[in-house]
Motif scaffolding. Structure first.
Motif, PDB file in Angstrom:
ATOM      1  N   GLU A   1      16.791  12.075 -15.204  1.00 52.70           N
ATOM      2  CA  GLU A   1      15.559  11.291 -15.140  1.00 52.70           C
ATOM      3  C   GLU A   1      14.403  12.243 -14.866  1.00 52.70           C
ATOM      4  N   LEU A   2      13.282  12.021 -15.543  1.00 55.87           N
ATOM      5  CA  LEU A   2      12.090  12.841 -15.343  1.00 55.87           C
ATOM      6  C   LEU A   2      10.926  11.924 -15.025  1.00 55.87           C
ATOM      7  N   SER A   3      10.227  12.220 -13.941  1.00 58.33           N
ATOM      8  CA  SER A   3       9.110  11.373 -13.510  1.00 58.33           C
ATOM      9  C   SER A   3       7.953  12.251 -13.055  1.00 58.33           C
ATOM     10  N   GLN A   4       6.789  11.635 -12.876  1.00 58.14           N
ATOM     11  CA  GLN A   4       5.608  12.310 -12.342  1.00 58.14           C
ATOM     12  C   GLN A   4       5.154  11.587 -11.077  1.00 58.14           C
ATOM     13  N   ASP A   5       4.642  12.354 -10.121  1.00 59.64           N
ATOM     14  CA  ASP A   5       4.118  11.748  -8.898  1.00 59.64           C
ATOM     15  C   ASP A   5       2.596  11.704  -8.957  1.00 59.64           C
ATOM     16  N   SER A   6       1.967  11.347  -7.842  1.00 62.71           N
ATOM     17  CA  SER A   6       0.517  11.143  -7.814  1.00 62.71           C
ATOM     18  C   SER A   6      -0.276  12.426  -8.023  1.00 62.71           C
TER      19      SER A   6
ATOM     20  N   VAL B   1       9.111  15.834 -11.811  1.00 65.33           N
ATOM     21  CA  VAL B   1      10.267  15.826 -10.920  1.00 65.33           C
ATOM     22  C   VAL B   1      11.506  15.451 -11.725  1.00 65.33           C
ATOM     23  N   LEU B   2      12.473  16.363 -11.763  1.00 66.10           N
ATOM     24  CA  LEU B   2      13.726  16.141 -12.482  1.00 66.10           C
ATOM     25  C   LEU B   2      14.791  15.672 -11.494  1.00 66.10           C
ATOM     26  N   ARG B   3      15.505  14.616 -11.876  1.00 67.45           N
ATOM     27  CA  ARG B   3      16.601  14.100 -11.060  1.00 67.45           C
ATOM     28  C   ARG B   3      17.907  14.210 -11.819  1.00 67.45           C
TER      29      ARG B   3
ATOM     30  N   ALA C   1      10.383  12.679  -3.953  1.00 69.38           N
ATOM     31  CA  ALA C   1      11.675  12.750  -3.275  1.00 69.38           C
ATOM     32  C   ALA C   1      12.025  14.151  -2.787  1.00 69.38           C
ATOM     33  N   LEU C   2      11.332  15.192  -3.261  1.00 70.65           N
ATOM     34  CA  LEU C   2      11.615  16.538  -2.774  1.00 70.65           C
ATOM     35  C   LEU C   2      11.058  16.784  -1.377  1.00 70.65           C
ATOM     36  N   GLY C   3      10.236  15.868  -0.893  1.00 69.43           N
ATOM     37  CA  GLY C   3       9.643  16.078   0.429  1.00 69.43           C
ATOM     38  C   GLY C   3       8.744  17.293   0.413  1.00 69.43           C
ATOM     39  N   LEU C   4       8.972  18.220   1.334  1.00 71.26           N
ATOM     40  CA  LEU C   4       8.181  19.447   1.390  1.00 71.26           C
ATOM     41  C   LEU C   4       8.942  20.654   0.841  1.00 71.26           C
ATOM     42  N   ALA C   5      10.054  20.402   0.145  1.00 71.48           N
ATOM     43  CA  ALA C   5      10.798  21.498  -0.477  1.00 71.48           C
ATOM     44  C   ALA C   5       9.940  22.164  -1.545  1.00 71.48           C
TER      45      ALA C   5
END
Length: 276
Positions: A67-72, A77-79, A259-263
């Motif tokens: 799954e590939l998504s974009q945040d704000s 972000v690849l899942r 979902a990666l948080g601060l990674a």
């Protein structure tokens, strides 16, 4: 990325022909280091940002379902989800990203500059020593002030090679050394101290298509000048020149936006060992 900024980016992408194309290829090794089968493992990974003032992510190919998504903020972000991984087994996953890059930064509307002007962890633009230095670098225009900031940081900091733990702008100024992250943080702090929006960015600097190694990951600064985010890299000496070799993966931010948080590059939900 706001809807207005995304629209500006899309219009600019149509108006400006790309200066170059790049293909980035990554090989991920996902290993179960235990003697027990692992279930419900999830890997999160940053890929090149979808749209910035200098890049457009045109296509992504992954050798397994994903799954590939974009945040704000426009992060890609690849899942990867792995229902079962057998004892002491490994899975190799290949990821290829195709990008169109521009030499000239495209203008975008910065509706709310406040996130890129305030003090935060590692970017201590309210520190007395940082503010004192920034005051000496003030010039008659923002453009000239940024020139002075770049000249000072690039000439006064000593590159220390890779440093495992961030020092931040204040300690980088006191010690006068650091790795690329400290150069980026100090440039950001000095710019913010003079009221100029700035942010640290992480990714890769590649000349042509490449298979970057994990150790090639690099941090630099983007400053908002004349209506566009522009690359300022005091460590690699890039300022006032084409920056199409800079491929942004992540804007550093003090709070989680996905979902990666601060990674910085990837995160594993589970017990898998990931190697890039």
């Amino acid at each position: 990325m706001s809807a207005d900024v995304a629209a500006d980016v899309a219009r600019g992408r149509e108006a400006l022909a790309p200066a170059a194309t790049r293909q980035l290829r990554f090989t991920l090794t996902l290993r179960n280091p235990t003697g027990l089968a692992l279930t419900d493992q999830t890997v999160w990974l940053y890929l090149p940002m979808k749209d910035t003032t200098t890049q457009h992510l045109a296509n992504v190919r992954v050798s397994m379902p994903h799954e590939l998504s974009q945040d704000s903020l426009g992060h890609s972000v690849l899942r990867l989800s792995l229902p079962t991984v057998g004892p002491f087994t490994s899975k190799v996953v290949t990821v290829q990203a195709e990008l169109a890059l521009r030499q000239e930064a495209m203008r975008v509307t910065l509706i709310d500059p406040s996130p890129w002007l305030k003090a935060e962890r590692w970017i201590e633009c309210d520190d007395a020593e940082v503010r004192a230095l920034a005051a000496t670098l003030q010039r008659s225009t923002q453009s000239e002030t940024l020139d002075a900031i770049y000249d000072w940081v690039s000439s006064q900091l000593v590159y220390a090679g890779y440093v495992a733990d961030p020092l931040g702008a204040r300690l980088a100024l006191q010690k006068r050394w650091g790795d690329c992250t400290e150069y980026a943080y100090l440039c950001c702090a000095l710019a913010r101290a003079r009221g100029i929006a700035a942010r640290p960015v992480g990714g890769y600097v590649v000349n042509g298509s490449a298979a970057p190694r994990a150790e090639d990951y690099h941090d630099w600064t983007e400053v908002y000048l004349d209506g566009a985010w522009r690359v300022m890299d005091a460590q690699k000496r890039c300022w006032r020149q084409p920056a199409e070799d800079y491929i942004a993966f992540r804007v550093h931010q003090p709070v989680a936006t996905n979902a990666l948080g601060l990674a910085a590059r990837f995160k594993v939900d589970g017990s898998l060992d990931l190697r890039m």
